[in-house]
Design a protein around this motif. Structure first.
Motif: not given
Ligand SMILES: CC(C)(COP(=O)(O)OP(=O)(O)OC[C@H]1O[C@@H](n2cnc3c(N)ncnc32)[C@H](O)[C@@H]1OP(=O)(O)O)[C@@H](O)C(=O)NCCC(=O)NCCS
Length: 275
Positions: A41-51, A67-71, A75-76
């Protein structure tokens, strides 16, 4: 993801109580530079994962964290489906994908086309072992036999990954020959908390016992965790013999054909976190 973002994801994993090994994510990235993807979101990390792709022959999805506030807003789910498609596009058409899901989320992964195979259990305790003079600890002397033995005990060849995995500060390697034959190997690596054992692959329980006992003697008194396939009863009995107790569990699921491996030789998996 940038290195800084991967470090942030590593912190998030620790906050979830997952305790990845020190340097695990760097190893994963070194062997597959496209393995980590993110939502921003902008340049902030909101979520991640490995593939992770193992040479296109086997894939793994892990470290799925928002990120907990985005759950809880969809989105997930959207990110997960995008990751699955992106990983599939990087794999051979017939390649399976694995993942370890927390129990509550299993129905979601099943709706996404994954099929549950078995559980993985994390056992934990204080390391108390017995040094074994026949166990070899110099990986330079045994690396070729380790790479050969790993084949068939992990779903795809992973020489490049294993060379990175074994090349880290603070790591302990144990290998054992019985007669002239290579009989198994194990690794203990420093984690956020204490040490983790993995992989520990052995052709029989006596070998696994000697390798584990020797590794534990080298990290005596430290907290240790070992992640085992529940369907290998001998692995659980062995961990219990060393006083380790169940603290966590998850479900291994596969998309595509379930890989055929010698699961009876698997006394500790490599990583539940990223695959
Ligand atoms: C897992 C996570 C990434 C999901 O992100 P999210 O934005 O909250 O997910 P969504 O709102 O898009 O929901 C996605 C799906 O997961 C399900 N889900 C989410 N949290 C759940 C929970 N705690 N228990 C059961 N199901 C859950 C939702 O029902 C939804 O399923 P549906 O689309 O079929 O209805 C997020 O909750 C998280 O970071 N959790 C902590 C880390 C974690 O446990 N990761 C999963 C490890 S396997």
């Amino acid at each position: 993801m940038t290195d800084d973002e991967i470090a942030e994801l590593d912190d998030w994993a620790a906050q979830e109580g997952w305790n990845p090994g020190q340097g695990d994510l760097g190893v994963a990235r070194a062997s597959d530079p496209e393995a980590f993807v993110a939502i921003h979101q902008g340049n902030r990390l909101v979520g991640g994962g490995s593939i992770m792709s193992y040479g296109g022959k086997f894939g793994f999805m892990g470290l799925f964290i928002l990120r907990p506030d985005m759950r809880g807003r969809g989105l997930g789910g959207q990110f997960w489906r995008w990751r699955l498609e992106r990983l599939r596009a990087r794999l051979d058409a017939d390649a399976a994908i694995g993942m370890d899901g927390v129990y509550d989320m299993t129905p979601f992964y099943e709706r996404g086309g994954f099929v549950a195979a078995h559980r993985h259990l994390r056992l934990q305790g204080v390391a108390r072992g017995r040094a074994d003079a026949a166990v070899l600890s110099d990986k330079g002397r045994v690396i070729d036999d380790i790479l050969a033995f790993d084949t068939g005990r992990f779903p795809a060849p992973r020489d490049n990954f294993l060379r990175h995995w074994l090349d880290r500060p603070g790591l302990h390697v144990a290998a054992l020959y019985r007669g002239d034959a290579f009989a198994g190997y194990g690794v203990a690596r420093p984690a956020r908390n204490g040490f983790k054992i993995g992989p520990l692959f052995a052709r029989d329980v006596v070998t696994a016992d000697r390798l584990l006992g020797d590794l534990l003697s080298r990290i005596d008194g430290r907290q240790v965790q070992i992640d085992i396939p529940e369907i290998n009863g001998a692995a659980r009995a062995l961990a219990s013999k060393y006083g380790l107790e169940e603290v966590f569990g998850c479900v291994r699921l596969y998309h595509g054909e379930r890989p055929k491996i010698f699961i009876e030789d698997v006394y500790a998996v490599t990583s539940l976190e990223f695959g």
